[in-house]
Design a protein around this motif. Sequence first.
Motif, mmCIF file in Angstrom:
data_model
loop_
_atom_site.group_PDB
_atom_site.id
_atom_site.type_symbol
_atom_site.label_atom_id
_atom_site.label_comp_id
_atom_site.label_asym_id
_atom_site.label_seq_id
_atom_site.Cartn_x
_atom_site.Cartn_y
_atom_site.Cartn_z
ATOM 1 N N TYR A 54 -0.558 5.805 6.767
ATOM 2 C CA TYR A 54 0.566 6.261 5.970
ATOM 3 C C TYR A 54 1.615 6.767 6.955
ATOM 4 O O TYR A 54 1.416 7.776 7.614
ATOM 5 C CB TYR A 54 0.129 7.356 4.996
ATOM 6 C CG TYR A 54 -0.814 6.827 3.947
ATOM 7 C CD1 TYR A 54 -0.321 6.240 2.793
ATOM 8 C CD2 TYR A 54 -2.181 6.879 4.134
ATOM 9 C CE1 TYR A 54 -1.182 5.727 1.829
ATOM 10 C CE2 TYR A 54 -3.051 6.367 3.177
ATOM 11 C CZ TYR A 54 -2.538 5.793 2.034
ATOM 12 O OH TYR A 54 -3.392 5.274 1.089
ATOM 13 N N SER A 58 8.371 5.180 6.849
ATOM 14 C CA SER A 58 8.417 3.743 6.560
ATOM 15 C C SER A 58 7.322 3.274 5.613
ATOM 16 O O SER A 58 7.028 2.092 5.553
ATOM 17 C CB SER A 58 8.363 2.958 7.865
ATOM 18 O OG SER A 58 7.182 3.269 8.569
ATOM 19 N N GLY A 59 6.696 4.160 4.870
ATOM 20 C CA GLY A 59 5.682 3.736 3.912
ATOM 21 C C GLY A 59 4.315 3.616 4.541
ATOM 22 O O GLY A 59 3.871 4.486 5.272
ATOM 23 N N SER A 80 5.480 -0.414 1.034
ATOM 24 C CA SER A 80 5.458 0.873 0.356
ATOM 25 C C SER A 80 4.375 0.943 -0.713
ATOM 26 O O SER A 80 4.104 2.005 -1.237
ATOM 27 C CB SER A 80 6.824 1.149 -0.274
ATOM 28 O OG SER A 80 7.143 0.123 -1.185
ATOM 29 N N ASP A 81 3.765 -0.181 -1.033
ATOM 30 C CA ASP A 81 2.766 -0.182 -2.098
ATOM 31 C C ASP A 81 1.527 -0.969 -1.689
ATOM 32 O O ASP A 81 1.082 -1.862 -2.402
ATOM 33 C CB ASP A 81 3.372 -0.759 -3.379
ATOM 34 C CG ASP A 81 2.488 -0.519 -4.588
ATOM 35 O OD1 ASP A 81 1.708 0.454 -4.566
ATOM 36 O OD2 ASP A 81 2.565 -1.308 -5.553
#
Length: 129
Positions: A54, A58-59, A80-81
């Motif tokens: 994480y 930047s995600g 991000s996901d």
Amino acid sequence: MTKEQKKNENLSFGIALIIFTVITMYLMYRKHEASKELDSCHRYTIGEVYNHLYMYRSGEQINCKFTYNSKEYILTKTGSDLKQTKGKNYLVKFNPDNPKISEILLDKVIPKHIVAPSEGWKTKPRIDE
């Protein structure tokens, strides 16, 4: 600050902006070319996600390793996901002429008992659990 100093400062800023723009455009071009190369010539294999980070701004980032013709390759994906993927296997699409050009396909977890051939699959395999 004199007019001459202000003019030099503006010139320096303009040059830096141009350099930044050229570098950004070059990197976007390289990414586009790699994507075209991958679409035109590819195989599939199985890769294992061994790291899931994480990042502060930047995600998320995952690292995946896969083997092609007895050589190990590493690929990194940021986003991000990204789901909880560490320790799981996924399909990897790669260019057999340059396996560093690759992408991990996170749409389906591949069971651990399935092993890819050393040269990979020519077409995307249908894997039932």
